[in-house]
Design an enzyme around this catalytic site. Structure first.
Site, PDB file in Angstrom:
ATOM      1  N   ASP A 196       0.839  -1.207   0.000  1.00  0.00           N
ATOM      2  CA  ASP A 196       0.000   0.000   0.000  1.00  0.00           C
ATOM      3  C   ASP A 196       0.867   1.248   0.000  1.00  0.00           C
ATOM      4  O   ASP A 196       1.697   1.445   0.890  1.00  0.00           O
ATOM      5  CB  ASP A 196      -0.886   0.011   1.255  1.00  0.00           C
ATOM      6  CG  ASP A 196      -1.736   1.260   1.323  1.00  0.00           C
ATOM      7  OD1 ASP A 196      -2.668   1.378   0.506  1.00  0.00           O
ATOM      8  OD2 ASP A 196      -1.464   2.132   2.170  1.00  0.00           O
ATOM      9  N   TYR A 253       3.722   9.826  -0.199  1.00  0.00           N
ATOM     10  CA  TYR A 253       4.791   9.137   0.522  1.00  0.00           C
ATOM     11  C   TYR A 253       6.148   9.319  -0.186  1.00  0.00           C
ATOM     12  O   TYR A 253       6.934   8.370  -0.295  1.00  0.00           O
ATOM     13  CB  TYR A 253       4.485   7.640   0.644  1.00  0.00           C
ATOM     14  CG  TYR A 253       3.203   7.262   1.353  1.00  0.00           C
ATOM     15  CD1 TYR A 253       2.517   8.162   2.175  1.00  0.00           C
ATOM     16  CD2 TYR A 253       2.666   5.987   1.218  1.00  0.00           C
ATOM     17  CE1 TYR A 253       1.337   7.801   2.815  1.00  0.00           C
ATOM     18  CE2 TYR A 253       1.495   5.614   1.862  1.00  0.00           C
ATOM     19  CZ  TYR A 253       0.833   6.530   2.650  1.00  0.00           C
ATOM     20  OH  TYR A 253      -0.330   6.167   3.283  1.00  0.00           O
TER      21      TYR A 253
HETATM   22  N1  LIG Z   1      -4.644   6.173   4.230  1.00  0.00           N
HETATM   23  C1  LIG Z   1      -4.036   6.925   5.116  1.00  0.00           C
HETATM   24  O1  LIG Z   1      -4.373   8.086   5.318  1.00  0.00           O
HETATM   25  C2  LIG Z   1      -2.909   6.326   5.895  1.00  0.00           C
HETATM   26  C3  LIG Z   1      -2.421   6.965   7.035  1.00  0.00           C
HETATM   27  C4  LIG Z   1      -1.410   6.346   7.767  1.00  0.00           C
HETATM   28  C5  LIG Z   1      -0.919   5.136   7.331  1.00  0.00           C
HETATM   29  N2  LIG Z   1      -1.401   4.538   6.187  1.00  0.00           N
HETATM   30  C6  LIG Z   1      -0.888   3.247   5.695  1.00  0.00           C
HETATM   31  O2  LIG Z   1      -0.664   2.397   6.801  1.00  0.00           O
HETATM   32  C7  LIG Z   1       0.720   2.025   6.848  1.00  0.00           C
HETATM   33  C8  LIG Z   1       1.175   1.886   8.278  1.00  0.00           C
HETATM   34  O3  LIG Z   1       0.989   3.103   8.973  1.00  0.00           O
HETATM   35  P1  LIG Z   1       2.080   3.754   9.888  1.00  0.00           P
HETATM   36  O4  LIG Z   1       3.419   3.466   9.309  1.00  0.00           O
HETATM   37  O5  LIG Z   1       1.676   5.161  10.101  1.00  0.00           O
HETATM   38  O6  LIG Z   1       1.851   3.052  11.288  1.00  0.00           O
HETATM   39  P2  LIG Z   1       2.264   1.689  12.033  1.00  0.00           P
HETATM   40  O7  LIG Z   1       2.340   0.546  11.096  1.00  0.00           O
HETATM   41  O8  LIG Z   1       1.337   1.632  13.177  1.00  0.00           O
HETATM   42  O9  LIG Z   1       3.729   2.016  12.634  1.00  0.00           O
HETATM   43  C9  LIG Z   1       4.852   2.045  11.838  1.00  0.00           C
HETATM   44  C10 LIG Z   1       6.048   2.405  12.706  1.00  0.00           C
HETATM   45  O10 LIG Z   1       6.333   1.322  13.589  1.00  0.00           O
HETATM   46  C11 LIG Z   1       7.711   0.971  13.492  1.00  0.00           C
HETATM   47  N3  LIG Z   1       7.847  -0.466  13.698  1.00  0.00           N
HETATM   48  C12 LIG Z   1       7.346  -1.469  12.945  1.00  0.00           C
HETATM   49  N4  LIG Z   1       7.703  -2.674  13.458  1.00  0.00           N
HETATM   50  C13 LIG Z   1       8.457  -2.409  14.560  1.00  0.00           C
HETATM   51  C14 LIG Z   1       9.125  -3.235  15.519  1.00  0.00           C
HETATM   52  N5  LIG Z   1       9.084  -4.577  15.446  1.00  0.00           N
HETATM   53  N6  LIG Z   1       9.802  -2.623  16.525  1.00  0.00           N
HETATM   54  C15 LIG Z   1       9.849  -1.273  16.599  1.00  0.00           C
HETATM   55  N7  LIG Z   1       9.242  -0.452  15.722  1.00  0.00           N
HETATM   56  C16 LIG Z   1       8.546  -1.001  14.716  1.00  0.00           C
HETATM   57  C17 LIG Z   1       8.121   1.383  12.099  1.00  0.00           C
HETATM   58  O11 LIG Z   1       9.506   1.667  12.059  1.00  0.00           O
HETATM   59  P3  LIG Z   1      10.484   0.823  11.077  1.00  0.00           P
HETATM   60  O12 LIG Z   1      10.297   1.379   9.720  1.00  0.00           O
HETATM   61  O13 LIG Z   1      11.816   1.081  11.661  1.00  0.00           O
HETATM   62  O14 LIG Z   1      10.063  -0.609  11.165  1.00  0.00           O
HETATM   63  C18 LIG Z   1       7.288   2.655  11.868  1.00  0.00           C
HETATM   64  O15 LIG Z   1       7.946   3.782  12.410  1.00  0.00           O
HETATM   65  C19 LIG Z   1       1.433   3.117   6.047  1.00  0.00           C
HETATM   66  O16 LIG Z   1       2.672   2.688   5.549  1.00  0.00           O
HETATM   67  C20 LIG Z   1       0.437   3.351   4.959  1.00  0.00           C
HETATM   68  O17 LIG Z   1       0.522   2.336   3.973  1.00  0.00           O
HETATM   69  C21 LIG Z   1      -2.385   5.117   5.483  1.00  0.00           C
END
Ligand SMILES: NC(=O)c1ccc[n+]([C@@H]2O[C@H](COP(=O)([O-])OP(=O)(O)OC[C@H]3O[C@@H](n4cnc5c(N)ncnc54)[C@H](OP(=O)(O)O)[C@@H]3O)[C@@H](O)[C@H]2O)c1
Length: 291
Positions: free
Chosen positions: A50, A55
């Site tokens: 996604d 991004y």
């Molecule tokens: N449609 C929208 O408006 C919208 C908004 C927000 C998000 N999204 C989608 O949802 C996805 C995920 O959202 P998000 O990235 O905001 O939130 P998330 O998945 O809740 O959190 C991601 C964060 O957690 C860290 N992380 C992951 N695994 C970890 C672990 N085992 N230990 C420590 N830290 C860890 C990642 O860092 P590392 O990179 O270092 O692993 C990153 O900083 C996005 O990539 C996007 O595709 C969509």
């Protein structure tokens, strides 16, 4: 093994864990890093990625990494803004946004295209929804989708215009759960985002980024005292009855592997699931949804 599921009535089949590519625009990453991460995701059985035009380089990098393996992936992106010279949230912005995404992602069709945090009043005007529906009819998009939260998400699901929806769902943010239930009853595919609530347990002190800071404060207020919060968060979202796939946002193969193991472990034990529901019911009403 990570289970596979139908993405609602879209005809697409997706892994219960998807790769959120929000971090793949990070300038510290190279094309090679993104290729390796995608390769590892594929080995682990992840088949949905996604991305979005907001991004950074994410779409373009994924486009290069997907060369030669496009058919193995369900490619999801978003539109509604960011087309030079065209006003945001207009029909032409959707039509040209789809063309822009096709080019950047190096593909002839996109599997899932979301209206990215489209306001309710824009949805109700009809123009952007019609443009996205036209792109589906033209064979450029497989599934018309809505991404957002709260009232606008409800309006989108209620409208009947979308096959897939994406919304926040985590142990610290369950506001959208009733609308996810409605989406399930209507056979929409459901993509859960922010399922780790940005992993607040990793910070000793309040982080600077506003969304990370909000989740960090909630995490402390929730007092959940979980032995493995990361695994609990992933199992909670990926095995929620309404969810087709839960995104993990990561740039790290190591974090992705840990997430795949957690999702493969199956649904949470009833006692933990009840604790999460109860704690959110008790304390979550003071926490506004984070989009
Ligand atoms: N449609 C929208 O408006 C919208 C908004 C927000 C998000 N999204 C989608 O949802 C996805 C995920 O959202 P998000 O990235 O905001 O939130 P998330 O998945 O809740 O959190 C991601 C964060 O957690 C860290 N992380 C992951 N695994 C970890 C672990 N085992 N230990 C420590 N830290 C860890 C990642 O860092 P590392 O990179 O270092 O692993 C990153 O900083 C996005 O990539 C996007 O595709 C969509």
């Amino acid at each position: 093994m990570i289970p596979r599921r139908s993405l609602g009535s879209s005809g697409l089949e997706v892994s219960a864990l998807g790769l959120g590519a929000g971090g793949l625009g990070d300038p510290a990453l190279s094309d090679r890093d993104v290729q390796d991460l995608l390769g590892r995701a594929g080995e682990l059985g992840v088949n949905l990625v996604d991305t979005a035009p907001s991004y950074g380089e994410s779409e373009a990098r994924l486009g290069r990494a997907l060369a030669g393996q496009r058919d193995a992936w369900v490619v999801s992106t978003k539109v509604g803004y960011g087309v030079p010279g065209v006003p945001d949230w207009t029909g032409p912005c959707i039509t040209l946004g789809v063309e822009q995404a096709l080019r950047r992602l190096g593909t002839e069709h996109l599997d899932v295209v979301h209206l990215h945090s489209c306001p309710a009043e824009v949805l109700e005007r009809g123009e952007v929804v019609a443009a996205l529906t036209d792109a589906v009819r033209a064979g450029k998009v497989r599934a018309a989708a809505y991404s957002g939260d709260a009232h606008a998400l409800y309006v989108a699901v209620e409208s009947g215009a979308f096959t897939v929806m994406q919304a926040t769902l985590s142990l610290l943010d369950q506001h959208n759960a009733p609308t996810l239930g409605l989406a399930r009853r209507r056979s929409l595919g459901v993509i859960a985002k922010r399922v780790l609530a940005n992993a607040p347990w990793r910070f000793d002190h309040e982080p600077e980024r506003p969304d990370e800071a909000s989740y960090w404060r909630r995490w402390r207020e929730a007092e959940l005292d979980l032995a493995a919060p990361q695994d609990t968060a992933l199992r909670f979202a990926a095995h929620h009855p309404a969810v087709s796939t839960a995104l993990i946002g990561t740039r790290s193969a190591h974090h992705l592997e840990a997430a795949a193991r957690a999702v493969a472990a199956g649904p949470l034990e009833a006692e933990t699931a009840e604790l999460l529901a109860r704690r959110f019911a008790e304390r979550g009403s003071a926490w506004s949804p984070i989009t």
